[in-house]
Design a protein around this motif. Structure first.
Motif: not given
Length: 512
Positions: A132, A468, A511
Protein backbone atom coordinates in the motif's frame (compact mmCIF):
# COMPACT_ATOMS: atom_id res chain seq x y z
CA UNK A 1 32.14 -16.35 -19.81
CA UNK A 2 31.39 -14.55 -16.53
CA UNK A 3 27.75 -14.13 -15.63
CA UNK A 4 26.34 -10.63 -15.24
CA UNK A 5 23.02 -9.18 -14.14
CA UNK A 6 21.19 -5.89 -14.46
CA UNK A 7 18.77 -5.11 -11.64
CA UNK A 8 16.42 -2.38 -12.88
CA UNK A 9 13.73 -0.75 -10.79
CA UNK A 10 10.88 1.73 -10.94
CA UNK A 11 9.93 3.02 -7.51
CA UNK A 12 7.70 5.83 -6.24
CA UNK A 13 7.92 5.38 -2.46
CA UNK A 14 11.13 3.35 -2.09
CA UNK A 15 9.73 -0.16 -1.61
CA UNK A 16 10.61 -1.41 -5.10
CA UNK A 17 14.01 0.26 -4.84
CA UNK A 18 14.68 -1.51 -1.54
CA UNK A 19 13.75 -4.87 -3.04
CA UNK A 20 16.05 -4.17 -5.99
CA UNK A 21 18.93 -3.44 -3.60
CA UNK A 22 18.31 -6.75 -1.82
CA UNK A 23 18.26 -8.61 -5.15
CA UNK A 24 21.56 -7.04 -6.17
CA UNK A 25 23.14 -8.06 -2.87
CA UNK A 26 21.93 -11.63 -3.39
CA UNK A 27 23.29 -11.87 -6.94
CA UNK A 28 26.66 -10.56 -5.78
CA UNK A 29 26.81 -13.29 -3.15
CA UNK A 30 26.36 -15.72 -6.05
CA UNK A 31 29.45 -14.20 -7.72
CA UNK A 32 27.40 -12.53 -10.44
CA UNK A 33 28.66 -9.17 -11.65
CA UNK A 34 25.68 -6.89 -10.98
CA UNK A 35 24.62 -3.41 -12.02
CA UNK A 36 21.63 -1.74 -10.33
CA UNK A 37 19.92 1.29 -11.84
CA UNK A 38 16.52 2.99 -12.03
CA UNK A 39 14.81 2.16 -15.31
CA UNK A 40 15.08 5.73 -16.59
CA UNK A 41 18.88 5.39 -16.44
CA UNK A 42 18.78 2.56 -19.00
CA UNK A 43 18.15 2.27 -22.72
CA UNK A 44 16.23 -0.68 -24.19
CA UNK A 45 19.39 -2.03 -25.84
CA UNK A 46 21.20 -2.19 -22.49
CA UNK A 47 18.80 -4.95 -21.43
CA UNK A 48 20.58 -7.31 -23.81
CA UNK A 49 24.05 -6.55 -22.43
CA UNK A 50 23.74 -8.78 -19.35
CA UNK A 51 23.21 -12.50 -18.84
CA UNK A 52 19.93 -11.77 -17.08
CA UNK A 53 17.79 -8.72 -16.29
CA UNK A 54 15.80 -8.54 -13.05
CA UNK A 55 13.06 -5.89 -13.09
CA UNK A 56 11.29 -4.66 -9.95
CA UNK A 57 8.55 -2.08 -10.40
CA UNK A 58 5.64 -0.65 -8.43
CA UNK A 59 2.33 0.68 -9.72
CA UNK A 60 1.14 4.15 -8.81
CA UNK A 61 -1.98 6.21 -9.48
CA UNK A 62 -4.43 4.73 -11.98
CA UNK A 63 -2.15 1.94 -13.17
CA UNK A 64 0.73 4.34 -13.89
CA UNK A 65 4.47 3.71 -13.88
CA UNK A 66 6.64 5.44 -11.25
CA UNK A 67 8.25 8.64 -12.44
CA UNK A 68 11.72 7.07 -12.56
CA UNK A 69 10.44 4.45 -15.04
CA UNK A 70 8.21 6.49 -17.36
CA UNK A 71 10.97 7.68 -19.70
CA UNK A 72 12.22 4.12 -20.16
CA UNK A 73 8.73 2.86 -20.99
CA UNK A 74 8.35 5.68 -23.51
CA UNK A 75 11.56 4.48 -25.18
CA UNK A 76 10.23 0.92 -25.25
CA UNK A 77 7.14 2.10 -27.12
CA UNK A 78 9.14 3.92 -29.78
CA UNK A 79 8.21 2.90 -33.32
CA UNK A 80 11.89 3.12 -34.24
CA UNK A 81 12.66 -0.05 -32.26
CA UNK A 82 12.91 -3.26 -34.23
CA UNK A 83 10.23 -5.79 -33.30
CA UNK A 84 12.90 -8.28 -32.19
CA UNK A 85 15.41 -5.84 -30.69
CA UNK A 86 15.37 -7.65 -27.32
CA UNK A 87 15.62 -11.22 -28.63
CA UNK A 88 18.93 -11.68 -26.79
CA UNK A 89 17.46 -10.45 -23.50
CA UNK A 90 16.65 -12.96 -20.75
CA UNK A 91 14.64 -11.40 -17.94
CA UNK A 92 12.16 -11.83 -15.16
CA UNK A 93 10.13 -9.28 -13.26
CA UNK A 94 8.42 -8.64 -9.97
CA UNK A 95 5.64 -6.12 -9.42
CA UNK A 96 4.56 -4.32 -6.27
CA UNK A 97 1.00 -3.04 -6.14
CA UNK A 98 -1.99 -2.47 -3.90
CA UNK A 99 -4.74 -5.06 -4.41
CA UNK A 100 -7.39 -2.61 -3.20
CA UNK A 101 -6.95 -0.87 -6.57
CA UNK A 102 -8.77 -2.22 -9.63
CA UNK A 103 -5.56 -1.59 -11.64
CA UNK A 104 -3.52 -3.86 -9.37
CA UNK A 105 0.05 -4.16 -10.72
CA UNK A 106 -0.87 -2.73 -14.13
CA UNK A 107 2.48 -0.96 -14.51
CA UNK A 108 4.32 -4.23 -13.95
CA UNK A 109 2.14 -6.08 -16.43
CA UNK A 110 2.36 -3.37 -19.10
CA UNK A 111 6.14 -3.20 -18.82
CA UNK A 112 6.62 -6.98 -18.82
CA UNK A 113 4.31 -7.48 -21.79
CA UNK A 114 6.12 -4.83 -23.81
CA UNK A 115 9.54 -6.33 -23.09
CA UNK A 116 8.24 -9.71 -24.26
CA UNK A 117 6.69 -8.15 -27.38
CA UNK A 118 10.18 -6.98 -28.35
CA UNK A 119 11.49 -10.54 -28.30
CA UNK A 120 12.82 -11.01 -24.76
CA UNK A 121 12.56 -14.42 -23.09
CA UNK A 122 11.41 -14.88 -19.50
CA UNK A 123 13.76 -16.80 -17.24
CA UNK A 124 10.92 -17.63 -14.80
CA UNK A 125 7.31 -16.51 -14.48
CA UNK A 126 6.62 -13.00 -13.25
CA UNK A 127 5.87 -12.47 -9.57
CA UNK A 128 3.61 -9.94 -7.89
CA UNK A 129 3.43 -8.58 -4.35
CA UNK A 130 0.81 -6.57 -2.51
CA UNK A 131 1.68 -3.30 -0.82
CA UNK A 132 0.00 0.00 0.00
CA UNK A 133 1.30 3.45 -0.81
CA UNK A 134 -0.05 6.92 -0.88
CA UNK A 135 -1.26 8.74 -3.95
CA UNK A 136 -3.83 11.44 -4.58
CA UNK A 137 -6.38 12.50 -7.22
CA UNK A 138 -6.49 15.95 -8.72
CA UNK A 139 -3.61 18.17 -7.75
CA UNK A 140 -1.16 16.85 -5.16
CA UNK A 141 1.05 18.87 -2.86
CA UNK A 142 4.34 17.25 -1.96
CA UNK A 143 5.73 18.46 1.36
CA UNK A 144 9.38 17.95 2.28
CA UNK A 145 9.59 17.52 6.07
CA UNK A 146 12.68 18.09 8.17
CA UNK A 147 14.19 16.22 11.08
CA UNK A 148 13.85 17.90 14.45
CA UNK A 149 17.04 19.64 15.70
CA UNK A 150 17.13 17.63 18.93
CA UNK A 151 17.03 14.33 16.99
CA UNK A 152 19.79 15.52 14.67
CA UNK A 153 21.92 16.54 17.64
CA UNK A 154 21.41 13.12 19.26
CA UNK A 155 22.58 11.46 16.04
CA UNK A 156 25.63 13.73 15.82
CA UNK A 157 26.60 13.12 19.45
CA UNK A 158 26.11 9.38 19.07
CA UNK A 159 28.32 9.15 15.98
CA UNK A 160 31.01 11.49 17.27
CA UNK A 161 30.48 14.22 14.67
CA UNK A 162 30.29 17.09 17.18
CA UNK A 163 33.55 18.76 16.16
CA UNK A 164 32.61 18.89 12.47
CA UNK A 165 28.82 19.24 12.67
CA UNK A 166 28.79 22.92 11.71
CA UNK A 167 31.89 22.98 9.53
CA UNK A 168 31.29 23.58 5.79
CA UNK A 169 31.77 20.34 3.89
CA UNK A 170 31.88 19.22 0.26
CA UNK A 171 30.47 15.72 -0.13
CA UNK A 172 30.34 13.91 -3.44
CA UNK A 173 28.84 10.46 -3.80
CA UNK A 174 31.24 8.19 -5.66
CA UNK A 175 29.12 7.24 -8.67
CA UNK A 176 31.99 5.24 -10.14
CA UNK A 177 31.29 2.68 -7.39
CA UNK A 178 27.76 2.20 -8.72
CA UNK A 179 28.41 -1.35 -9.91
CA UNK A 180 30.26 -2.62 -6.86
CA UNK A 181 28.22 -0.96 -4.11
CA UNK A 182 24.53 -0.56 -4.93
CA UNK A 183 23.50 2.89 -3.68
CA UNK A 184 20.08 4.29 -3.19
CA UNK A 185 19.04 7.08 -5.47
CA UNK A 186 21.08 10.02 -4.27
CA UNK A 187 18.92 12.32 -2.09
CA UNK A 188 20.62 15.35 -3.62
CA UNK A 189 20.85 14.15 -7.21
CA UNK A 190 24.27 13.82 -8.80
CA UNK A 191 25.46 17.25 -7.70
CA UNK A 192 27.90 17.48 -4.78
CA UNK A 193 26.58 18.64 -1.43
CA UNK A 194 27.93 21.94 -0.13
CA UNK A 195 26.93 22.71 3.45
CA UNK A 196 27.22 21.49 7.00
CA UNK A 197 26.70 18.00 8.34
CA UNK A 198 23.97 19.37 10.61
CA UNK A 199 22.17 20.78 7.57
CA UNK A 200 22.53 17.53 5.63
CA UNK A 201 21.02 15.51 8.48
CA UNK A 202 18.27 18.05 9.10
CA UNK A 203 17.08 18.58 5.55
CA UNK A 204 18.05 15.57 3.45
CA UNK A 205 18.72 12.28 5.29
CA UNK A 206 15.97 10.37 7.09
CA UNK A 207 17.34 9.36 10.48
CA UNK A 208 13.80 8.65 11.76
CA UNK A 209 12.92 6.09 9.08
CA UNK A 210 12.32 2.45 9.96
CA UNK A 211 15.51 0.79 8.67
CA UNK A 212 15.26 -1.65 5.82
CA UNK A 213 17.31 -4.84 5.82
CA UNK A 214 19.88 -3.36 3.46
CA UNK A 215 20.66 -0.76 6.14
CA UNK A 216 21.82 -3.49 8.53
CA UNK A 217 23.89 -5.07 5.76
CA UNK A 218 25.74 -1.78 5.36
CA UNK A 219 26.27 -0.66 8.96
CA UNK A 220 27.55 -3.96 10.33
CA UNK A 221 30.89 -3.14 8.66
CA UNK A 222 31.26 -0.21 11.07
CA UNK A 223 30.46 -2.10 14.30
CA UNK A 224 33.48 -2.66 16.54
CA UNK A 225 31.73 -5.01 18.98
CA UNK A 226 31.78 -8.63 17.64
CA UNK A 227 28.41 -9.54 19.18
CA UNK A 228 26.73 -6.45 17.75
CA UNK A 229 28.33 -7.07 14.36
CA UNK A 230 26.97 -10.62 14.31
CA UNK A 231 23.47 -9.53 15.32
CA UNK A 232 23.36 -6.80 12.66
CA UNK A 233 24.40 -9.30 10.02
CA UNK A 234 21.62 -11.66 11.10
CA UNK A 235 19.02 -8.94 10.50
CA UNK A 236 20.38 -8.51 6.98
CA UNK A 237 20.34 -12.17 5.88
CA UNK A 238 17.64 -12.60 3.21
CA UNK A 239 18.01 -16.35 2.83
CA UNK A 240 17.06 -17.39 6.38
CA UNK A 241 13.33 -17.18 7.35
CA UNK A 242 14.20 -17.28 11.06
CA UNK A 243 16.27 -14.12 10.82
CA UNK A 244 13.64 -12.47 8.64
CA UNK A 245 11.15 -12.91 11.48
CA UNK A 246 13.74 -11.49 13.90
CA UNK A 247 14.10 -8.43 11.67
CA UNK A 248 10.33 -7.87 11.61
CA UNK A 249 10.10 -8.25 15.39
CA UNK A 250 12.99 -5.86 15.98
CA UNK A 251 12.47 -3.16 13.34
CA UNK A 252 9.18 -3.31 11.46
CA UNK A 253 6.57 -4.19 14.09
CA UNK A 254 7.78 -1.72 16.76
CA UNK A 255 8.61 0.88 14.08
CA UNK A 256 12.13 1.39 15.42
CA UNK A 257 13.89 4.32 13.82
CA UNK A 258 17.42 4.40 12.47
CA UNK A 259 18.35 6.72 15.33
CA UNK A 260 17.01 4.23 17.88
CA UNK A 261 18.90 1.36 16.25
CA UNK A 262 22.16 3.28 16.54
CA UNK A 263 21.34 4.16 20.14
CA UNK A 264 21.18 0.42 20.87
CA UNK A 265 24.11 -0.68 18.68
CA UNK A 266 26.48 1.88 20.14
CA UNK A 267 29.64 0.37 18.67
CA UNK A 268 28.52 1.37 15.17
CA UNK A 269 30.39 4.50 14.08
CA UNK A 270 29.67 5.50 10.49
CA UNK A 271 32.30 7.70 8.81
CA UNK A 272 30.43 10.80 7.71
CA UNK A 273 31.73 10.34 4.15
CA UNK A 274 29.50 7.22 3.89
CA UNK A 275 26.26 8.79 5.11
CA UNK A 276 24.93 9.54 1.62
CA UNK A 277 25.16 5.87 0.67
CA UNK A 278 23.77 4.45 3.92
CA UNK A 279 20.99 6.72 5.17
CA UNK A 280 17.81 6.93 3.08
CA UNK A 281 16.75 10.33 1.76
CA UNK A 282 13.87 12.21 3.34
CA UNK A 283 11.13 11.60 0.81
CA UNK A 284 8.36 14.12 0.25
CA UNK A 285 4.94 13.22 1.60
CA UNK A 286 2.01 13.58 -0.76
CA UNK A 287 -1.28 15.18 0.21
CA UNK A 288 -4.36 15.45 -1.96
CA UNK A 289 -5.31 19.09 -2.26
CA UNK A 290 -8.78 19.75 -0.87
CA UNK A 291 -9.38 22.84 -3.01
CA UNK A 292 -9.89 23.31 -6.73
CA UNK A 293 -9.07 26.91 -7.67
CA UNK A 294 -6.18 26.22 -10.03
CA UNK A 295 -5.40 29.94 -10.31
CA UNK A 296 -4.40 29.77 -6.65
CA UNK A 297 -2.24 26.68 -7.20
CA UNK A 298 0.31 28.64 -9.26
CA UNK A 299 3.45 28.81 -7.08
CA UNK A 300 4.53 32.00 -8.89
CA UNK A 301 1.32 33.81 -7.93
CA UNK A 302 1.25 36.01 -4.80
CA UNK A 303 -2.24 34.63 -4.17
CA UNK A 304 -1.10 31.01 -4.22
CA UNK A 305 -3.09 29.06 -1.63
CA UNK A 306 -4.12 25.46 -1.15
CA UNK A 307 -6.22 23.66 1.42
CA UNK A 308 -5.00 20.38 2.93
CA UNK A 309 -6.65 17.97 5.33
CA UNK A 310 -3.88 16.37 7.39
CA UNK A 311 -4.39 13.68 10.00
CA UNK A 312 -1.81 13.86 12.79
CA UNK A 313 -0.17 10.45 13.04
CA UNK A 314 0.65 9.63 16.65
CA UNK A 315 0.43 6.21 18.26
CA UNK A 316 2.02 3.88 20.81
CA UNK A 317 3.97 0.89 19.50
CA UNK A 318 4.10 -2.66 20.81
CA UNK A 319 7.18 -1.69 22.84
CA UNK A 320 5.21 1.17 24.46
CA UNK A 321 7.01 3.98 22.65
CA UNK A 322 5.25 6.98 21.14
CA UNK A 323 5.59 7.28 17.38
CA UNK A 324 4.81 10.30 15.23
CA UNK A 325 4.40 10.55 11.51
CA UNK A 326 7.48 12.42 10.29
CA UNK A 327 5.56 14.92 8.17
CA UNK A 328 2.52 15.42 10.40
CA UNK A 329 4.83 16.03 13.37
CA UNK A 330 6.76 18.54 11.29
CA UNK A 331 3.60 20.32 10.13
CA UNK A 332 2.08 20.42 13.61
CA UNK A 333 5.17 22.22 14.93
CA UNK A 334 5.21 24.94 12.25
CA UNK A 335 4.48 28.50 13.29
CA UNK A 336 2.16 30.74 11.22
CA UNK A 337 3.93 32.29 8.18
CA UNK A 338 6.83 29.84 8.55
CA UNK A 339 8.18 28.73 5.18
CA UNK A 340 8.36 25.13 4.06
CA UNK A 341 9.55 23.36 0.94
CA UNK A 342 6.79 22.01 -1.31
CA UNK A 343 6.17 21.03 -4.91
CA UNK A 344 2.96 20.77 -6.90
CA UNK A 345 2.41 17.72 -9.10
CA UNK A 346 -0.45 16.47 -11.20
CA UNK A 347 -2.49 13.71 -9.62
CA UNK A 348 -3.65 10.46 -11.11
CA UNK A 349 -7.34 11.20 -11.67
CA UNK A 350 -6.89 14.06 -14.15
CA UNK A 351 -10.48 15.28 -14.11
CA UNK A 352 -11.64 16.91 -17.33
CA UNK A 353 -14.47 19.39 -17.77
CA UNK A 354 -16.58 16.49 -19.05
CA UNK A 355 -15.93 14.62 -15.81
CA UNK A 356 -16.97 17.63 -13.74
CA UNK A 357 -20.10 18.19 -15.82
CA UNK A 358 -21.25 14.61 -15.34
CA UNK A 359 -23.23 13.46 -12.28
CA UNK A 360 -20.93 12.31 -9.48
CA UNK A 361 -21.06 9.73 -6.71
CA UNK A 362 -18.38 10.72 -4.21
CA UNK A 363 -17.46 8.12 -1.59
CA UNK A 364 -14.86 9.18 0.95
CA UNK A 365 -14.49 8.11 4.57
CA UNK A 366 -12.08 10.01 6.82
CA UNK A 367 -9.51 12.19 5.09
CA UNK A 368 -10.73 10.75 1.79
CA UNK A 369 -13.17 13.66 1.73
CA UNK A 370 -10.27 16.04 0.91
CA UNK A 371 -9.93 15.21 -2.81
CA UNK A 372 -13.71 14.88 -3.07
CA UNK A 373 -14.05 18.43 -1.79
CA UNK A 374 -11.81 19.52 -4.67
CA UNK A 375 -14.18 17.73 -7.08
CA UNK A 376 -17.16 19.60 -5.62
CA UNK A 377 -15.33 22.93 -5.78
CA UNK A 378 -14.29 22.12 -9.33
CA UNK A 379 -17.94 21.69 -10.27
CA UNK A 380 -18.79 25.03 -8.67
CA UNK A 381 -15.95 26.83 -10.46
CA UNK A 382 -16.94 25.30 -13.78
CA UNK A 383 -20.52 26.45 -13.27
CA UNK A 384 -19.32 30.03 -12.91
CA UNK A 385 -17.37 29.91 -16.16
CA UNK A 386 -19.15 31.71 -18.99
CA UNK A 387 -17.95 29.28 -21.65
CA UNK A 388 -19.39 26.18 -20.00
CA UNK A 389 -22.07 24.71 -22.31
CA UNK A 390 -23.68 22.59 -19.59
CA UNK A 391 -23.00 23.90 -16.09
CA UNK A 392 -22.87 21.06 -13.55
CA UNK A 393 -25.76 20.76 -11.14
CA UNK A 394 -24.91 19.84 -7.54
CA UNK A 395 -28.27 18.11 -7.35
CA UNK A 396 -26.56 15.44 -9.45
CA UNK A 397 -23.77 15.12 -6.90
CA UNK A 398 -24.06 12.55 -4.11
CA UNK A 399 -21.48 12.67 -1.30
CA UNK A 400 -21.23 9.68 1.03
CA UNK A 401 -18.95 10.42 3.98
CA UNK A 402 -18.03 8.24 6.93
CA UNK A 403 -15.94 8.45 10.08
CA UNK A 404 -16.11 7.56 13.77
CA UNK A 405 -17.99 10.42 15.42
CA UNK A 406 -20.10 13.21 13.94
CA UNK A 407 -19.10 15.73 16.61
CA UNK A 408 -15.33 15.29 16.23
CA UNK A 409 -14.75 13.74 12.81
CA UNK A 410 -17.14 15.35 10.30
CA UNK A 411 -14.58 17.28 8.26
CA UNK A 412 -15.88 20.35 6.37
CA UNK A 413 -19.25 19.66 8.02
CA UNK A 414 -20.72 23.18 7.81
CA UNK A 415 -20.00 23.71 4.13
CA UNK A 416 -21.16 20.22 3.15
CA UNK A 417 -24.42 20.70 5.04
CA UNK A 418 -24.83 24.11 3.40
CA UNK A 419 -24.40 22.58 -0.05
CA UNK A 420 -26.91 19.89 0.83
CA UNK A 421 -29.37 22.49 2.07
CA UNK A 422 -28.99 25.31 -0.44
CA UNK A 423 -27.48 23.80 -3.57
CA UNK A 424 -29.30 20.51 -3.67
CA UNK A 425 -26.28 18.24 -3.17
CA UNK A 426 -27.22 14.84 -1.78
CA UNK A 427 -25.42 13.93 1.43
CA UNK A 428 -25.34 10.68 3.40
CA UNK A 429 -23.13 10.06 6.43
CA UNK A 430 -22.04 6.98 8.37
CA UNK A 431 -20.54 7.55 11.82
CA UNK A 432 -19.60 4.13 13.11
CA UNK A 433 -19.30 4.96 16.83
CA UNK A 434 -22.39 7.14 17.31
CA UNK A 435 -24.76 4.23 17.89
CA UNK A 436 -24.65 0.75 19.36
CA UNK A 437 -24.48 -1.02 16.01
CA UNK A 438 -21.60 0.14 13.84
CA UNK A 439 -22.56 1.64 10.49
CA UNK A 440 -20.02 1.99 7.70
CA UNK A 441 -19.99 3.80 4.40
CA UNK A 442 -20.69 0.64 2.40
CA UNK A 443 -23.90 0.25 4.41
CA UNK A 444 -24.99 3.71 3.26
CA UNK A 445 -24.25 2.77 -0.37
CA UNK A 446 -26.66 -0.15 -0.07
CA UNK A 447 -29.22 1.89 1.85
CA UNK A 448 -29.29 4.56 -0.87
CA UNK A 449 -29.16 2.04 -3.70
CA UNK A 450 -32.01 3.57 -5.71
CA UNK A 451 -30.39 7.03 -5.73
CA UNK A 452 -27.01 5.53 -6.64
CA UNK A 453 -28.53 3.53 -9.49
CA UNK A 454 -30.42 6.54 -10.86
CA UNK A 455 -27.19 8.53 -11.04
CA UNK A 456 -25.35 5.64 -12.68
CA UNK A 457 -28.06 5.43 -15.35
CA UNK A 458 -27.48 9.14 -15.99
CA UNK A 459 -23.77 8.52 -16.63
CA UNK A 460 -22.41 9.31 -13.16
CA UNK A 461 -18.73 9.01 -12.34
CA UNK A 462 -17.80 7.26 -9.10
CA UNK A 463 -14.85 8.58 -7.09
CA UNK A 464 -13.70 6.46 -4.15
CA UNK A 465 -11.05 7.99 -1.88
CA UNK A 466 -9.67 7.25 1.58
CA UNK A 467 -7.84 4.61 3.53
CA UNK A 468 -6.91 1.40 1.77
CA UNK A 469 -7.40 -2.00 3.34
CA UNK A 470 -10.84 -3.55 3.58
CA UNK A 471 -12.86 -0.41 2.80
CA UNK A 472 -12.38 -0.18 -1.00
CA UNK A 473 -13.28 -3.83 -1.53
CA UNK A 474 -16.32 -3.52 0.76
CA UNK A 475 -17.54 -0.46 -1.17
CA UNK A 476 -17.07 -2.20 -4.52
CA UNK A 477 -19.06 -5.20 -3.28
CA UNK A 478 -21.81 -2.81 -2.13
CA UNK A 479 -21.87 -1.10 -5.53
CA UNK A 480 -22.12 -4.47 -7.27
CA UNK A 481 -25.01 -5.40 -4.99
CA UNK A 482 -26.80 -2.15 -5.87
CA UNK A 483 -26.23 -2.66 -9.60
CA UNK A 484 -27.53 -6.23 -9.36
CA UNK A 485 -30.60 -5.36 -7.27
CA UNK A 486 -31.64 -2.13 -8.98
CA UNK A 487 -30.60 -3.14 -12.48
CA UNK A 488 -32.18 -6.58 -12.36
CA UNK A 489 -28.87 -8.31 -13.06
CA UNK A 490 -27.14 -11.42 -11.87
CA UNK A 491 -24.02 -11.20 -9.74
CA UNK A 492 -21.62 -11.87 -12.62
CA UNK A 493 -23.31 -9.31 -14.87
CA UNK A 494 -23.16 -6.69 -12.10
CA UNK A 495 -19.46 -7.38 -11.59
CA UNK A 496 -18.85 -7.05 -15.32
CA UNK A 497 -20.81 -3.78 -15.38
CA UNK A 498 -18.58 -2.29 -12.69
CA UNK A 499 -15.45 -3.54 -14.47
CA UNK A 500 -16.71 -1.83 -17.61
CA UNK A 501 -17.08 1.43 -15.70
CA UNK A 502 -13.50 1.11 -14.48
CA UNK A 503 -12.21 0.58 -18.03
CA UNK A 504 -14.26 3.53 -19.28
CA UNK A 505 -12.87 5.82 -16.57
CA UNK A 506 -16.22 6.17 -14.82
CA UNK A 507 -14.94 4.56 -11.60
CA UNK A 508 -11.74 6.00 -10.15
CA UNK A 509 -10.11 5.12 -6.88
CA UNK A 510 -7.43 6.83 -4.83
CA UNK A 511 -6.64 5.14 -1.52
CA UNK A 512 -3.63 5.31 0.73
Amino acid sequence: MAHSAVVAYGSETGNAEELAVQLSQLTRRLRIWTTIKPLNALTPYQLSSASVVLVVISTTGQGDLPRNAQLFFKKLRSKKLASNCLEKCVFTSFGLGDSSYPQFNWAHRKLGNRIEQLGAQRLIEAGEGDEQHPEGPGDILEIYPKNFPEDVQDFIDLQGYTSIAHTPLDLQYDWEQFDSNPPREHPLGRAPFHGTLFGLLTNHLDIMAVPRRSFFALIYHFASDPDQKERLLEFARPEDPEFLEDYFDYATRPRRSILEVLQEFTSVKIPYQHLLGILPPIKPRQFSIASADLTKHDPTSPNCAVTLLVAIVKYRTVIKRIRWGVCSRYLSALAPTQKLRVSLIAGAMRLSDADLQAPSILIGPGTGVAPLRSVIQGKELLRRRADTPQPPDLADTFLLFGNRNAAADFFFADEMRARAGGQGMRLATAFSRDQREKVYIQDRVREHGKAVWELLREGARIYLCGSSGKMPEAVRRALEAVIAAEGGMGVEEAEETLRGMIKAGRFRQETW
